[in-house]
Scaffold this active site. Structure first.
Site, PDB file in Angstrom:
ATOM      1  N   PHE A 235       0.981  -1.264   0.198  1.00 21.33           N
ATOM      2  CA  PHE A 235      -0.052  -0.161  -0.110  1.00 21.33           C
ATOM      3  C   PHE A 235       0.857   1.244   0.192  1.00 21.33           C
ATOM      4  O   PHE A 235       1.872   1.551   0.860  1.00 21.33           O
ATOM      5  CB  PHE A 235      -0.831  -0.101   1.107  1.00 21.33           C
ATOM      6  N   GLU A 236       0.583   2.184  -1.017  1.00 24.05           N
ATOM      7  CA  GLU A 236       1.344   3.356  -0.862  1.00 24.05           C
ATOM      8  C   GLU A 236       0.472   4.272  -1.651  1.00 24.05           C
ATOM      9  O   GLU A 236       0.002   4.236  -2.602  1.00 24.05           O
ATOM     10  CB  GLU A 236       2.922   3.310  -1.991  1.00 24.05           C
ATOM     11  N   VAL A 237       0.471   5.631  -1.115  1.00 20.14           N
ATOM     12  CA  VAL A 237      -0.156   6.562  -1.979  1.00 20.14           C
ATOM     13  C   VAL A 237       1.061   7.830  -1.802  1.00 20.14           C
ATOM     14  O   VAL A 237       1.599   7.944  -0.799  1.00 20.14           O
ATOM     15  CB  VAL A 237      -1.279   7.531  -1.193  1.00 20.14           C
TER      16      VAL A 237
END
Ligand code: GDP
Ligand code: MN
Length: 348
Positions: A235-237
C-alpha cells in the site's frame, strides 16, 4: 425504490448518476498495479473493493504494468471494474533484467544458498526483478509520466472502511510526499548489507539528506545501524515527482550499483522507506489511520469505535497490527510526537 429507479439497468443513461459522484477538484493521480495475467481474479477482488469504498465516487484512472503483454481477459475484466480510464503498459526489457555489472554466477549461488535456507522468495529471479522495478522504475514508465500522484494496489488486498475523502487531495493540501498504513521489521537475511550501501550513499551525497528527516524511525543509534523498520509498500499513496527527483534517482542508482537486488534480496519496501526516511522531512510522511487495509498476513483496522461506525468498517479491531510488538508504527508516532489514535492498546 421509485419506479424510475427500478426500471434502470446499467446500460441506461442515469445509472452512473445514481451512484453519486463526489464534488470538488480531482488531482492529477492514478492507481497503479503491477500484475501478471494470472493475477486477474485476485486483482479483480482488490479493484472491486477500492471502487466500492472510494473510487466509484472519484473515478480516478488505473495504470496496469506487466513484464509481458496483458491478455484480452485481463484487460476486459479490469476495464469493466474500474470507474476511471484504464491504461495497460508493457515494461521495457532494461527495467526487468540483470544490469550488466551483475555477476551471474555469484547471483545464482546466492539463490541456491537462499533456497536451502528457506528464505521467502530467496530462490526467485522474477521476485528480484519485481523488487528492483518497484524500487527504481515504475514511476518513470511512459504511462506514469502523465501523473503526479499514485496509489499502489496489489492483488488480494482488502479495504475495510469507506474512504470518505480524497487521499490524493489530502496529500497535496498537506504537503505530504509518501504514506503508509502498516509498518514492520524486515527479515535481516534479505538485506544484510543494505545499510552499508545506504551509509555509502549518505557519505557521497550529503546534500540529499533532508534536515528534520526520520532517521529516528530507521535507526536506534543515530544512523550507525539499521533497526529494520520499514513501511509496507504493497500500500502506498505517494508523489511521483519526488520519486523522479535527483535525490531519489541518485539513491536508487547508488544502491543498484552495489548489486544487492541480486546478491541479496532487497525489497522495495525497505528501499522506499529508507529513501522516504532520509530524503524527506518527517512531516512529509503520512499515516492513513482511516484507510483500513489487509494484505496477507497483516491488518490495519482503526481502533476508534466511532471511526469504524462512521466509515461502515467491516474489520475486527482485535486484528489491528499497529500496536503489536512486531509493528514499527509506534516509533513513527514517537518521532513525530503524535498522539496515538483513540482506543489503541500497546502490546508486547
Ligand atoms: P508479496 O506481496 O511480497 O508476497 O509479492 P506479490 O507476489 O504480491 O508481488 C508483488 C506485486 O508484484 C504484485 O502486484 C504482483 O502481482 C506483482 N508481481 C510479482 N511477480 C511478478 C512478475 O513476475 N510479473 C509481473 N508482471 N508482476 C509480478
Ligand atoms: Mn502482495
Amino acid at each position: 425504490l421509485g419506479e424510475a429507479a427500478m426500471a434502470l439497468t446499467p446500460n441506461d443513461h442515469g445509472w452512473n448518476d445514481m451512484l453519486g459522484t463526489a464534488p470538488g477538484p480531482r488531482m492529477n493521480a492514478t492507481f497503479v498495479t503491477l500484475a501478471r495475467n494470472s493475477d486477474v481474479w485476485d486483482i479483480a477482488r482488490s479493484i472491486r473493493q477500492v471502487e466500492d469504498r472510494f473510487n466509484r465516487r472519484y473515478n480516478y484512472d488505473w495504470v496496469f504494468l506487466n513484464d509481458k503483454p496483458f491478455d484480452d481477459t485481463f484487460k476486459k475484466v479490469t476495464t469493466s471494474l474500474v470507474s476511471g480510464k484504464t491504461h495497460y503498459g508493457e515494461i521495457p526489457h532494461e527495467h526487468w533484467s540483470f544490469p550488466e555489472h551483475i555477476d551471474q554466477d555469484k547471483a545464482k549461488k546466492v539463490r541456491e544458498d537462499m533456497a536451502q535456507r528457506k528464505i521467502i522468495y530467496g530462490d526467485s529471479i522474477s521476485y528480484r526483478h519485481m523488487c528492483r522495478f518497484e524500487s527504481g522504475f515504475f514511476f518513470r514508465q511512459e504511462l506514469m509520466m502523465n501523473y503526479e500522484w499514485y496509489w499502489r494496489v496489489e492483488p488480494s488486498i482488502e479495504l475495510f472502511c469507506d474512504v470518505h475523502y480524497d487521499p490524493f487531495r489530502y496529500m497535496a493540501e498537506h504537503k505530504k510526499k509518501y504514506s503508509f498504513v502498516l509498518s514492520l521489521y524486515e527479515y535481516v537475511e534479505t538485506i544484510p548489507t543494505l545499510w552499508d550501501s545506504v551509509k555509502k550513499f549518505m557519505k557521497n551525497y550529503p546534500e540529499h539528506i533532508a534536515d528534520g528527516n526520520s532517521m529516528g524511525f530507521l535507526s536506534d543509534d543515530g544512523g550507525e545501524t539499521y533497526n529494520k523498520c520499514h513501511f509496507w509498500s504493497n500500500f502506498e499513496v505517494g508523489n511521483l515527482e519526488w520519486l523522479r527527483s535527483q535525490p531519489y534517482i541518485d539513491f536508487f542508482e547508488s544502491l543498484d550499483q552495489d548489486g544487492g537486488f541480486f546478491y541479496e534480496r532487497w525489497g522495495d519496501a525497505p528501499v522506499h522507506s529508507i529513501a522516504a526516511g532520509l530524503l524527506l522531512k518527517k512531516e512529509e510522511i503520512h499515516f492513513f489511520n482511516d484507510i483500513a487495509y489487509y494484505h496477507v498476513p497483516f491488518t490495519h483496522c482503526p481502533t476508534g469505535e466511532q471511526t469504524r461506525i462512521d466509515l461502515r468498517c467491516h474489520c475486527n479491531p482485535k486484528e489491528n497490527f499497529d500496536w503489536k510488538g512486531y509493528s514499527c508504527t509506534s516509533r513513527y508516532f514517537d518521532i513525530n510526537k503524535l498522539d496515538k489514535p483513540q482506543g489503541h492498546i500497546e502490546e508486547e
